[in-house]
Scaffold this active site. Structure first.
Site, PDB file in Angstrom:
ATOM      1  N   LYS A 173     -17.395  40.649  -8.585  1.00  0.00           N
ATOM      2  CA  LYS A 173     -18.784  40.188  -8.631  1.00  0.00           C
ATOM      3  C   LYS A 173     -19.369  40.280  -7.225  1.00  0.00           C
ATOM      4  O   LYS A 173     -18.700  39.951  -6.244  1.00  0.00           O
ATOM      5  CB  LYS A 173     -18.830  38.739  -9.150  1.00  0.00           C
ATOM      6  CG  LYS A 173     -20.236  38.183  -9.336  1.00  0.00           C
ATOM      7  CD  LYS A 173     -20.209  36.819 -10.028  1.00  0.00           C
ATOM      8  CE  LYS A 173     -21.605  36.251 -10.244  1.00  0.00           C
ATOM      9  NZ  LYS A 173     -21.599  34.952 -10.939  1.00  0.00           N
ATOM     10  N   SER A 224     -24.551  34.311 -15.053  1.00  0.00           N
ATOM     11  CA  SER A 224     -24.936  35.295 -14.081  1.00  0.00           C
ATOM     12  C   SER A 224     -23.918  36.409 -13.875  1.00  0.00           C
ATOM     13  O   SER A 224     -24.276  37.441 -13.304  1.00  0.00           O
ATOM     14  CB  SER A 224     -25.190  34.601 -12.732  1.00  0.00           C
ATOM     15  OG  SER A 224     -23.989  34.048 -12.223  1.00  0.00           O
ATOM     16  N   SER A 279     -21.549  30.600 -15.830  1.00  0.00           N
ATOM     17  CA  SER A 279     -21.716  32.032 -15.545  1.00  0.00           C
ATOM     18  C   SER A 279     -20.490  32.907 -15.737  1.00  0.00           C
ATOM     19  O   SER A 279     -20.601  34.131 -15.667  1.00  0.00           O
ATOM     20  CB  SER A 279     -22.227  32.224 -14.122  1.00  0.00           C
ATOM     21  OG  SER A 279     -23.616  32.006 -14.108  1.00  0.00           O
TER      22      SER A 279
HETATM   23  N1  GLN Z   1     -27.276  29.777 -15.999  1.00  0.00           N
HETATM   24  C1  GLN Z   1     -27.023  28.721 -15.072  1.00  0.00           C
HETATM   25  C2  GLN Z   1     -28.041  28.755 -13.963  1.00  0.00           C
HETATM   26  O1  GLN Z   1     -28.930  29.523 -14.053  1.00  0.00           O
HETATM   27  C3  GLN Z   1     -25.621  28.826 -14.534  1.00  0.00           C
HETATM   28  C4  GLN Z   1     -25.464  29.896 -13.537  1.00  0.00           C
HETATM   29  C5  GLN Z   1     -24.093  29.955 -12.964  1.00  0.00           C
HETATM   30  O2  GLN Z   1     -23.138  29.438 -13.535  1.00  0.00           O
HETATM   31  N2  GLN Z   1     -23.985  30.561 -11.807  1.00  0.00           N
HETATM   32  O3  GLN Z   1     -27.990  28.039 -13.010  1.00  0.00           O
END
Ligand code: GLN
Length: 487
Positions: free
Chosen positions: A78, A153, A177
């Site tokens: 990532k 994400s 995410s």
């Molecule tokens: N979707 C969540 C957010 O927008 C979690 C994102 C994540 O776990 N990095 O914050």
């Protein structure tokens, strides 16, 4: 079995008996990336020269007899992990030209274990999002239906595994995410206990929630990767000083006597009917394997989203203050004075969602609002953790859906932040409590889109969760299904 579909252990076995070299294996996946990435957009940066040099080093280690279990198996990272000599963007214009001068702990661990990098995967900007649509580098397409999102994400990571562009990848999970994109892409992903994997060199979003973890097709593969990722690191003050564990050790244990807790709040209003049916079928399957379901209650879980959207932006507003046009990445080309340079750099360098979070964070931390929002959210966070502690008195692992629905259409929720935030309804509670959580495929909806089953375990029960997931995957074949049309 073809290289494209082989599990990590099978790839390692072929490398060990010299049926294939790491260079050939890495080239195989680089070819798939070259063919499929224009459609899927899972990778932000590929550098075949660097990947093949790492593969050649792995082949040399195999020849010299110094190889570890996964030496030579390539993996994608990532783009939130600083990677020495590679561009590290975090999905943002702010870092679009940033080449990291050092490796994150996670990258170091994989390098030391001899796993060549296939490249850096696309992600929501600064990991803020549930659909990969906030990336400066454009959205990732879901390999099961390219008109749909892969989740976020870690959407690039999930999509590259589903499309067989990489056998495995790293991800990070602040509010879901790893697990939500794993669910949307039909793969397996694990967010470890907070503190188990060092955050050193992982670009910070919300430091009390961020945690790195493995993403792959199966629980067995995740166990092998977790063996590499963990380890105490003095450079992260929240890294836990514990003995390294072998996460493969319990995979084959029978599930007889296992108590699975079903939180009634996770099966309530708002859950898609196909998802509910698939999760219930998974419970029935686990019963056949000897498990006993018990109802539990996470009474405060319904407050997890509002709590998270106070705490995560508060931490983000502080963490992202370092992007000021002086120290890293982007700087506005024209400005009048220092303050104007900061303002223009941040106005131009950050996307809309990141700005929204910084504004919310600055607001909830400001004098006069701190007690009403930030402090109150911290108190409810404690209550959510307490609910889990009570539940784990009567069950060994908690089970439910990973997300309320399946992959949605690109653009479908991008104009409605709250709708988007609701996707993390079931994943955020584990982050708030610091507990490990994982998602594994448990079926398909009426459109043929993958459905994710979530397991949440007690602190440091990763080996148990992987055991449950592996036994389920031995009895089912959801995790080996692959999207059609991307051969
Ligand atoms: N979707 C969540 C957010 O927008 C979690 C994102 C994540 O776990 N990095 O914050």
């Amino acid at each position: 079995m073809s290289l494209t579909d082989a599990p990590l252990a099978a790839l390692a076995a072929q490398l060990a008996d010299k049926t294939v070299s790491s260079r050939e294996l890495t080239q195989h996946f680089l070819d798939r990336i070259a063919a499929l990435n224009p459609t899927i957009n899972a990778f932000v940066t590929v550098d075949p020269g660097k990947s093949l040099a790492e593969a050649a080093a792995a082949d040399a280690a195999r020849a010299a007899g110094t190889a570890g279990p996964l030496t030579g198996v390539p993996i994608a990272h990532k783009d939130i992990f600083c990677t020495d000599g590679w561009r590290t963007t975090c999905g943002s214009k702010m870092l679009a030209n940033f080449v990291a001068p050092y490796d994150a702990h996670v990258i170091q661990q994989f390098k030391a274990a001899g796993l060549p990098s296939l490249g850096k995967t696309n992600m929501d900007e600064f990991a803020m999002g549930s659909s990969n649509e906030t990336s400066f580098f454009g959205p990732v397409k879901n390999p099961w239906d390219t008109t749909r999102v892969p989740g976020g994400s870690s959407g690039g990571a999930a999509a590259c595994i589903a499309a067989r562009m990489a056998p495995a990848a790293t991800g990070t999970d602040t509010g879901g995410s790893i697990r939500q994109p794993a669910a949307f892409a039909g793969i397996t992903g694990l967010k470890p206990t907070y503190g188990l994997v060092s955050r050193y060199g992982m670009i910070a979003f919300a430091s009390s929630l961020d945690q790195a973890g493995p993403m792959a097709r199966s629980a067995e593969d995740c166990a092998l990767l977790l063996n590499v990722m963990t380890g105490f690191d003095t450079r992260d003050s929240t890294s836990l000083e514990r003995e390294k564990e072998d996460y493969v050790r319990d995979l084959d244990k029978p599930l007889a006597g296992l108590r699975i807790g079903l939180p009634k709040e996770f099966f309530a209003e708002g859950l898609n009917a196909d998802v509910a049916a698939a999760v219930e079928a998974a419970v029935a399957e686990l019963k056949k394997l000897g498990a006993t379901p018990v109802e539990v209650s996470l009474a405060n879980a319904g407050l997890a989203i509002p709590v998270y959207y106070v705490l995560a932006p508060a931490e983000a507003s502080s963490n992202l203050s370092r992007f000021d046009g002086v120290r890293y990445g982007y700087r506005a080309p024209e400005y009048a004075d220092l303050n104007d340079m900061y303002a223009k750099t941040r106005a131009q360098g950050f996307g809309a969602e990141v700005k929204r979070r910084i504004l919310i964070g600055a607001y909830v931390l400001s004098h006069g609002y701190y007690d009403a929002y930030y402090l109150q959210a911290q108190k409810i966070r404690r209550l959510i953790a307490h609910d889990f502690a009570e539940a784990f008195k009567v069950c060994d692992v908690i089970l439910g859906p990973t997300a309320p629905g399946t992959a949605f259409k690109l653009g479908e929720k991008s104009d409605d932040p709250v709708e988007m935030y609701l996707n993390d309804l079931y994943t955020i509670p584990a982050n708030l409590a610091g507990l490990p959580g994982m998602s594994l495929p448990c079926g398909f909806d009426s459109r043929g889109l993958p459905i994710g089953l979530q397991l949440v375990g007690n602190y440091f029960s990763e080996a148990k969760m992987l055991n449950v997931a592996h036994q389920y995957q031995r009895a089912t074949d959801w995790h080996v299904r692959r999207p059609e049309g991307l051969s």
